[in-house]
Design a protein around this motif. Sequence first.
Motif, mmCIF file in Angstrom:
data_model
loop_
_atom_site.group_PDB
_atom_site.id
_atom_site.type_symbol
_atom_site.label_atom_id
_atom_site.label_comp_id
_atom_site.label_asym_id
_atom_site.label_seq_id
_atom_site.Cartn_x
_atom_site.Cartn_y
_atom_site.Cartn_z
ATOM 1 N N VAL A 142 -4.372 -9.049 -2.117
ATOM 2 C CA VAL A 142 -4.311 -10.499 -1.899
ATOM 3 C C VAL A 142 -3.824 -11.196 -3.167
ATOM 4 N N LEU A 143 -4.341 -10.799 -4.325
ATOM 5 C CA LEU A 143 -3.900 -11.406 -5.585
ATOM 6 C C LEU A 143 -2.412 -11.164 -5.822
ATOM 7 N N LEU A 144 -1.961 -9.949 -5.551
ATOM 8 C CA LEU A 144 -0.547 -9.623 -5.771
ATOM 9 C C LEU A 144 0.365 -10.421 -4.845
ATOM 10 N N VAL A 145 -0.018 -10.539 -3.583
ATOM 11 C CA VAL A 145 0.791 -11.322 -2.642
ATOM 12 C C VAL A 145 0.780 -12.800 -3.052
ATOM 13 N N ALA A 146 -0.380 -13.312 -3.458
ATOM 14 C CA ALA A 146 -0.470 -14.711 -3.885
ATOM 15 C C ALA A 146 0.384 -14.958 -5.129
ATOM 16 N N GLU A 147 0.405 -14.012 -6.042
ATOM 17 C CA GLU A 147 1.147 -14.175 -7.299
ATOM 18 C C GLU A 147 2.654 -14.045 -7.107
ATOM 19 N N HIS A 148 3.068 -13.038 -6.340
ATOM 20 C CA HIS A 148 4.494 -12.724 -6.256
ATOM 21 C C HIS A 148 5.129 -13.151 -4.944
ATOM 22 N N GLY A 149 4.300 -13.402 -3.933
ATOM 23 C CA GLY A 149 4.772 -13.912 -2.657
ATOM 24 C C GLY A 149 5.808 -13.036 -1.971
ATOM 25 N N GLY A 150 6.247 -13.502 -0.842
ATOM 26 C CA GLY A 150 7.335 -12.856 -0.129
ATOM 27 C C GLY A 150 6.916 -11.713 0.766
ATOM 28 N N ILE A 151 7.795 -11.408 1.671
ATOM 29 C CA ILE A 151 7.541 -10.366 2.658
ATOM 30 C C ILE A 151 7.514 -8.971 2.033
ATOM 31 N N VAL A 152 8.195 -8.804 0.904
ATOM 32 C CA VAL A 152 8.264 -7.481 0.272
ATOM 33 C C VAL A 152 6.870 -6.959 -0.056
ATOM 34 N N LEU A 153 5.992 -7.817 -0.514
ATOM 35 C CA LEU A 153 4.609 -7.414 -0.785
ATOM 36 C C LEU A 153 3.689 -7.672 0.399
ATOM 37 N N ALA A 154 3.951 -8.737 1.131
ATOM 38 C CA ALA A 154 3.051 -9.112 2.231
ATOM 39 C C ALA A 154 3.033 -8.057 3.336
ATOM 40 N N LEU A 155 4.180 -7.503 3.689
ATOM 41 C CA LEU A 155 4.236 -6.542 4.790
ATOM 42 C C LEU A 155 3.387 -5.294 4.531
ATOM 43 N N PRO A 156 3.591 -4.583 3.413
ATOM 44 C CA PRO A 156 2.732 -3.415 3.194
ATOM 45 C C PRO A 156 1.268 -3.796 2.982
ATOM 46 N N ALA A 157 1.012 -4.966 2.396
ATOM 47 C CA ALA A 157 -0.374 -5.401 2.202
ATOM 48 C C ALA A 157 -1.066 -5.605 3.549
ATOM 49 N N ILE A 158 -0.384 -6.220 4.487
ATOM 50 C CA ILE A 158 -0.962 -6.442 5.816
ATOM 51 C C ILE A 158 -1.181 -5.113 6.527
ATOM 52 N N ILE A 159 -0.215 -4.200 6.404
ATOM 53 C CA ILE A 159 -0.364 -2.880 7.024
ATOM 54 C C ILE A 159 -1.596 -2.169 6.456
ATOM 55 N N ILE A 160 -1.727 -2.175 5.141
ATOM 56 C CA ILE A 160 -2.831 -1.453 4.493
ATOM 57 C C ILE A 160 -4.177 -2.097 4.830
ATOM 58 N N ILE A 161 -4.285 -3.414 4.688
ATOM 59 C CA ILE A 161 -5.555 -4.084 4.972
ATOM 60 C C ILE A 161 -5.890 -3.988 6.457
ATOM 61 N N GLY A 162 -4.908 -4.187 7.314
ATOM 62 C CA GLY A 162 -5.142 -4.093 8.752
ATOM 63 C C GLY A 162 -5.606 -2.716 9.171
ATOM 64 N N ARG A 163 -4.997 -1.691 8.621
ATOM 65 C CA ARG A 163 -5.402 -0.310 8.932
ATOM 66 C C ARG A 163 -6.826 -0.059 8.487
ATOM 67 N N GLU A 164 -7.175 -0.544 7.298
ATOM 68 C CA GLU A 164 -8.529 -0.329 6.792
ATOM 69 C C GLU A 164 -9.562 -0.971 7.710
ATOM 70 N N ILE A 165 -9.269 -2.157 8.205
ATOM 71 C CA ILE A 165 -10.192 -2.820 9.123
ATOM 72 C C ILE A 165 -10.291 -2.026 10.425
ATOM 73 N N ALA A 166 -9.131 -1.641 10.964
ATOM 74 C CA ALA A 166 -9.113 -0.915 12.239
ATOM 75 C C ALA A 166 -9.837 0.430 12.144
ATOM 76 N N ILE A 167 -9.574 1.190 11.086
ATOM 77 C CA ILE A 167 -10.196 2.509 10.958
ATOM 78 C C ILE A 167 -11.685 2.379 10.644
#
Length: 187
Positions: free
Chosen positions: A80-105
Amino acid sequence: MPLNLPNILTWLRIGMIPLFIAVFYLPYVWAFPLAAIIFALAGLTDAVDGYLARRLNQQSRFGAFLDPVADKLMVAAALVLLVAEHGGIVLALPAIIIIGREIAISALREWMAEIGERRKVAVSSLGKLKTILQMAAIFALLYYQPILGLPTFEIGIALLYAAALLTLLSMVGYLRAAFGAPPEVGH
């Protein structure tokens, strides 16, 4: 809640999160590298607490619950800090995949435990490799500054995408293990 060294290390890892966030936002050139070091130390406590729990025969149901929670909190905070600092889809997409997977699993594991099938979704070697890549990626992204002339941030992006890919693959593996592999055609 058993109070033993492995659980104390896990609580310490959770307690490092506010410090990590505060350091990340300091207005100094050394703030990002120091935040990366704090993140790495938290990752080290994860390895040490698991080792000590097994070595000292201090494994507990509470520790087995709290350890992955601590990991997920630290990883989610960093992403979340990295996406907030650097913004953009380049960081947001893998961050959402990783966080979403962790919640789902996590939800899948909880459900499987309720029905007495937790062992079906035990941590896999692919999941462990994903975690290693993820931690290395986040460290590199947090450090931000070049190390030995290497573009740390760009390396971190590449590692984060590799971790996101392994995240998806390991999630498929866990889902197949939980719900059974589909039957092969012709069998």
